[in-house]
Scaffold this motif. Sequence first.
Motif, PDB file in Angstrom:
ATOM      1  N   VAL A 179       0.866  -1.184   0.000  1.00 42.65           N
ATOM      2  CA  VAL A 179       0.000   0.000   0.000  1.00 42.65           C
ATOM      3  C   VAL A 179       0.898   1.229   0.000  1.00 42.65           C
ATOM      4  CG1 VAL A 179      -1.684   1.358   1.280  1.00 42.65           C
ATOM      5  CG2 VAL A 179      -1.950  -1.127   1.123  1.00 42.65           C
ATOM      6  N   LEU A 180       0.821   1.990  -1.059  1.00 42.46           N
ATOM      7  CA  LEU A 180       1.607   3.214  -1.203  1.00 42.46           C
ATOM      8  C   LEU A 180       0.663   4.398  -1.065  1.00 42.46           C
ATOM      9  CD1 LEU A 180       4.443   4.371  -2.025  1.00 42.46           C
ATOM     10  CD2 LEU A 180       3.570   4.436  -4.349  1.00 42.46           C
ATOM     11  N   TYR A 181       0.884   5.232  -0.069  1.00 40.86           N
ATOM     12  CA  TYR A 181      -0.053   6.315   0.176  1.00 40.86           C
ATOM     13  C   TYR A 181       0.671   7.657   0.221  1.00 40.86           C
ATOM     14  CZ  TYR A 181       1.551   6.176   5.051  1.00 40.86           C
ATOM     15  OH  TYR A 181       2.311   6.207   6.176  1.00 40.86           O
ATOM     16  N   GLY A 182      -0.079   8.691  -0.023  1.00 46.31           N
ATOM     17  CA  GLY A 182       0.461  10.046   0.019  1.00 46.31           C
ATOM     18  C   GLY A 182      -0.665  11.044  -0.163  1.00 46.31           C
ATOM     19  N   THR A 183      -0.475  12.221   0.379  1.00 45.59           N
ATOM     20  CA  THR A 183      -1.500  13.248   0.263  1.00 45.59           C
ATOM     21  C   THR A 183      -1.543  13.792  -1.160  1.00 45.59           C
ATOM     22  OG1 THR A 183       0.074  14.929   0.967  1.00 45.59           O
ATOM     23  CG2 THR A 183      -1.263  13.908   2.682  1.00 45.59           C
ATOM     24  N   VAL A 184      -2.513  14.632  -1.421  1.00 40.33           N
ATOM     25  CA  VAL A 184      -2.636  15.235  -2.753  1.00 40.33           C
ATOM     26  C   VAL A 184      -1.373  16.037  -3.064  1.00 40.33           C
ATOM     27  CG1 VAL A 184      -3.908  16.915  -4.124  1.00 40.33           C
ATOM     28  CG2 VAL A 184      -5.143  15.344  -2.621  1.00 40.33           C
ATOM     29  N   GLY A 185      -0.834  15.824  -4.257  1.00 39.11           N
ATOM     30  CA  GLY A 185       0.313  16.603  -4.704  1.00 39.11           C
ATOM     31  C   GLY A 185       1.659  15.981  -4.446  1.00 39.11           C
ATOM     32  N   THR A 186       1.698  14.794  -3.827  1.00 37.88           N
ATOM     33  CA  THR A 186       2.993  14.191  -3.530  1.00 37.88           C
ATOM     34  C   THR A 186       3.580  13.434  -4.708  1.00 37.88           C
ATOM     35  OG1 THR A 186       1.792  12.345  -2.524  1.00 37.88           O
ATOM     36  CG2 THR A 186       2.668  14.018  -1.038  1.00 37.88           C
ATOM     37  N   GLY A 187       2.842  13.274  -5.797  1.00 40.02           N
ATOM     38  CA  GLY A 187       3.413  12.701  -7.004  1.00 40.02           C
ATOM     39  C   GLY A 187       3.165  11.225  -7.188  1.00 40.02           C
ATOM     40  N   SER A 308      -6.560   8.939   4.011  1.00 36.83           N
ATOM     41  CA  SER A 308      -7.840   8.658   4.666  1.00 36.83           C
ATOM     42  C   SER A 308      -8.389   7.288   4.302  1.00 36.83           C
ATOM     43  CB  SER A 308      -8.861   9.738   4.289  1.00 36.83           C
ATOM     44  OG  SER A 308      -9.117   9.718   2.889  1.00 36.83           O
ATOM     45  N   ALA A 309      -7.930   6.727   3.183  1.00 36.89           N
ATOM     46  CA  ALA A 309      -8.468   5.443   2.730  1.00 36.89           C
ATOM     47  C   ALA A 309      -7.558   4.268   3.050  1.00 36.89           C
ATOM     48  CB  ALA A 309      -8.732   5.497   1.222  1.00 36.89           C
ATOM     49  N   VAL A 310      -6.446   4.522   3.772  1.00 26.99           N
ATOM     50  CA  VAL A 310      -5.506   3.443   4.059  1.00 26.99           C
ATOM     51  C   VAL A 310      -6.182   2.320   4.837  1.00 26.99           C
ATOM     52  CG1 VAL A 310      -3.446   2.856   5.398  1.00 26.99           C
ATOM     53  CG2 VAL A 310      -3.444   4.870   3.925  1.00 26.99           C
ATOM     54  N   ARG A 311      -7.063   2.655   5.762  1.00 24.88           N
ATOM     55  CA  ARG A 311      -7.665   1.639   6.636  1.00 24.88           C
ATOM     56  C   ARG A 311      -8.777   0.846   5.959  1.00 24.88           C
ATOM     57  NH1 ARG A 311      -9.470   3.570  12.326  1.00 24.88           N
ATOM     58  NH2 ARG A 311      -9.936   1.350  12.429  1.00 24.88           N
ATOM     59  N   ARG A 312      -9.090   1.182   4.716  1.00 27.28           N
ATOM     60  CA  ARG A 312     -10.112   0.398   4.030  1.00 27.28           C
ATOM     61  C   ARG A 312      -9.634  -1.025   3.744  1.00 27.28           C
ATOM     62  NH1 ARG A 312     -12.754   4.615  -0.411  1.00 27.28           N
ATOM     63  NH2 ARG A 312     -13.171   6.317   1.064  1.00 27.28           N
ATOM     64  N   ILE A 313      -8.321  -1.205   3.736  1.00 23.11           N
ATOM     65  CA  ILE A 313      -7.758  -2.548   3.576  1.00 23.11           C
ATOM     66  C   ILE A 313      -7.302  -3.039   4.946  1.00 23.11           C
ATOM     67  CG2 ILE A 313      -6.029  -3.964   2.400  1.00 23.11           C
ATOM     68  CD1 ILE A 313      -5.800  -1.807   0.293  1.00 23.11           C
ATOM     69  N   PRO A 314      -7.853  -4.138   5.437  1.00 22.10           N
ATOM     70  CA  PRO A 314      -7.396  -4.669   6.732  1.00 22.10           C
ATOM     71  C   PRO A 314      -5.901  -4.932   6.720  1.00 22.10           C
ATOM     72  CG  PRO A 314      -9.412  -5.759   6.030  1.00 22.10           C
ATOM     73  CD  PRO A 314      -8.967  -4.928   4.875  1.00 22.10           C
ATOM     74  N   GLY A 315      -5.256  -4.633   7.841  1.00 19.08           N
ATOM     75  CA  GLY A 315      -3.809  -4.741   7.920  1.00 19.08           C
ATOM     76  C   GLY A 315      -3.278  -6.127   7.624  1.00 19.08           C
ATOM     77  N   TYR A 321       3.545  -1.135   4.100  1.00 21.97           N
ATOM     78  CA  TYR A 321       3.025   0.226   3.913  1.00 21.97           C
ATOM     79  C   TYR A 321       4.207   1.123   3.559  1.00 21.97           C
ATOM     80  CZ  TYR A 321      -1.321  -1.167   6.281  1.00 21.97           C
ATOM     81  OH  TYR A 321      -2.500  -1.774   6.627  1.00 21.97           O
ATOM     82  N   ALA A 322       4.011   1.970   2.600  1.00 23.06           N
ATOM     83  CA  ALA A 322       5.068   2.912   2.212  1.00 23.06           C
ATOM     84  C   ALA A 322       4.435   4.272   1.956  1.00 23.06           C
ATOM     85  CB  ALA A 322       5.808   2.421   0.982  1.00 23.06           C
TER      86      ALA A 322
END
Length: 988
Positions: A179-187, A308-315, A321-322
Amino acid sequence: MSRAMQCQSCLPWGSWAQLSRSLAGSRGTRSVSVCAAAVPGELGSAGFGAAPCDTASSCRGCVRYQGGSQENSAQPSSSHHGQSQLRNVASSGAIKKHQKSLSAWFSHQPNEERQFGPSFSLDAVHVDPVIRESSLEEILKPSPDLTIQNQLQQPSRRVISLHNLFDVDACGRQVKNVVLYGTVGTGKSTLIKKMVVDWCHGRLPRFELVIPFSCEDLSHSHAHISLRRLITKKYQHLRDVVPTLGASNLKVLFILNGLERLNLDFRLAGTELCCDPNEPVPPSAIVVNLLRKYLLPEASIIVTTRPSAVRRIPGKYVGRYAEICGFSDTNLQKLYFQMRLSQPGCTGEESQDRSSAEQENLVEMLSRNLERHNQITAACFLPSYCWLVCTTLHFLYFTRTVPPSQTLTGIYTSFLRLNFSGEVLDSTDPTHISMMKYVAKTVGKLAYEGVMSRKTCFSEEDLQQCFEVEMKTESELNLLEVFRSDVFRFFLSPCVQPGKEHTFVFTIPAMQEYLAALYVVLGEKKTLAQRVGQELSEVMGKVSEDVAVVVNIISKVLPLRFLPVLLNLLKIFPRYFSRVGGKDKDTIAHTMAEELFKEEDYYNDDVLDQINSSILGVEGPMRHPDEVPDDEVFELFPIFMGGILSRRNRAILEQLGCSIKNLAAFEIAKAMKKTVIRKGRKGLPPSELMDYLFFLHEFQNERFTAEAVRSLRAVNLSFVKMTPLKCSVLASVMSTTCHEVEELNLTSCNLDSGSLRTLFPVLLRCKALHLQLNSLGSDACKEIRDLLLHDKCVVSSLRLANNPVGEQGARYLAEALAGNRSLTQLSLLHTALGDPGAEAIAQHLAENQHLQELNLGYNSLTDAAALRVVEVAKRHETLDKVHLYFNDISEDGKRALDSLRMDRDGVRALVFLTAGTDVSDYWSHILNVVQRNLPFWDRERVRQHLALLLQDLESSRSQTANPWRKAKFLRVESEVKKMLGKLQDGTL
């Protein structure tokens, strides 16, 4: 380790200060891709789950692939025959075609890249972002008390590279889901594009097949479909490969981009188990079972999402996580700017040496500003803002022409489109409000109140006032939490100024003015009466239409006299209430006009120079921390209001969920026309006039601009640094009409031959043209020659004083004199003509029949050249005045020139302050010329000439016995002595 991305349920309500600490900490640990984000609509599902010809939906997010772990992951044993089959599949033409198709599509640059600068490939302009390994516990853990100042020194989580995301985890387990996450604008989007391109070019050997999917595309499909059918539908080249999925140990990577677009349910009651890739199920069920490892358990999966959507997938289904952490090192920012701004063809200049030097200077200034750790350093932690900085600099420095699509407002609107597309803030919310619409209503309100109160720093109380006061429902609270988690840091960041660490500023200063303008133009700033009027107008309009239909039917059956009257009365209600609700259009127009012509901003730099300073900084000593800062200036605010109303920007904002109707734009333009044109007629200072012209360019309303420009009879832009962009803006705005301009003053505007070429159509229509102090050499004189020889030229007065015209330039101007029919006054004061230049002028002067006044002062002319010019002037039909002061003329030459008589010779030569035994009628004119030009002349030479003038005055005074003349001589002598004294003291 700090965590900026907190879950909605874990982020403390109302704690904006904690969010500030979170932002500061996360920026220190965020990794980022330097390339521009993918354009919504350009890389839709075609980029992440379909062949380019097979898809129309768009996808924005991009993923970094990291190894997700799966304990005791079952690896099907393969026989020798199976391995042979695997090799055949991997080297098959189908996969090669797939690679070629993906490479062509993912290497495709968005429209904004081509529109606002040269297009670059990902390989040419890409800086690897910082990716840090994380965990669900760290994501939900509150952030420590950090500030931006110490973010670079904090202990960091493990940095992991793009190619190592699927390595075994710390426990030695094979990672399968990342799971690769980042806020808006991080590329995220650019990062995934780069990953796919790397695979296509053989730089990602871990996987033999990569299959990207857009979660946005999947969210729009509700029909049941099997995984194999879904793949072949999106990628037709894989028809022969898909049957082997699951039957061989083909190393496959699925990319699921933008998981926040999907509502996933991992409960067995919500999504049944499915292990058959041929079984039709909802697309969301395919995603869930892939992540469960129940469907194609041997496949690797990388998911990109917002925090905000990271937790939609059970750990338990996530191996790693990155987090994309942005440019946490200014060296990464510098590297991006160096690569982007130094690309060949970036400047569009024909001269490579000149363009290369300009590029190097630009990069150097930007690097120095980044090293100062100003607010721009904090802003450029987001790679999308690096793109905005480069695009803005390209617009400011390398724009040679300005088509309608090239406006500053257009850059900011396209920038928001790149980052937000039409995304909804929260896909689980029933309102489905677009992210940009929510930003306009909330952040726009904060920005507007800051503009009105002239402040750029906002306290926690300010944020609470704008975001929390009107919270009434659970839905509104949830939306706010998602906004704080995913979007807040894109627009606001902790201030870096000492003593203001606990306040927030807009990440890019101009963004505050843009959002404030958007807030006003969208009509969010309304009084209670206007809100009620709008609602009543809509309700009464609907009701009256229904009733009118019924009454109309009854009137045909029962022709009663009162029914037509009733019908007309019903039509009155919506008209009346629409007038009440429509008052906001007048308010918007009034706000725009008032802000555009604020007198307290009249003598600031023009807005384009202000933007340049905000990016590159101001050269010179740093301001002392205790020094009182200057008042904040918000001159871009009304310009952005006008730019947002342009048709093109309204079309883009419509895609972002911010609708501005054509009728509303028309009514606003109509309401402000009289006020703007009336105030524009007043004598505006040069910098303010430049802002007014730039506003007209941004407004992109040709009829409105034509009426405004037609009222400008004199255009004074003296001492405004006329960059190629400003010249293009002036030419573009003035081209909306063909009226003659009485006067165009471009004194000391840094013009060159290129500027004159750009302004050529404007210069043709100017009667009085002031081009003094512009370093115009022979190349520029060649352009002026072409101008004066043009059959539509109306220039009657041309001033070229204090330009290095030289001998060759004089030859070009002499050719122009021979064929020109409009010029009556020509000033070549202090233009380094010398005797050869004056001789060239004299040779062609006889062919001219309209010149009345010629100024050749301060050009090192000797007696021969001066007398040659005068001899030609004596035979000229209209030339009656030649200025020859401050030249190297001897006493014999002076006597010969003094003997000229207007009534006898038809010409007057202005050489000294005397005329025989009397004072020259032009003595004050000559001294005024000296005083005005002294800052640009050699002071020692001026002192010598003034001494000669004083000596000549004293000699002439001694030769007259007339007391009246003696008094006049004494008066002029005192003026010369006063000037010499000030020159000696350095006060002149």
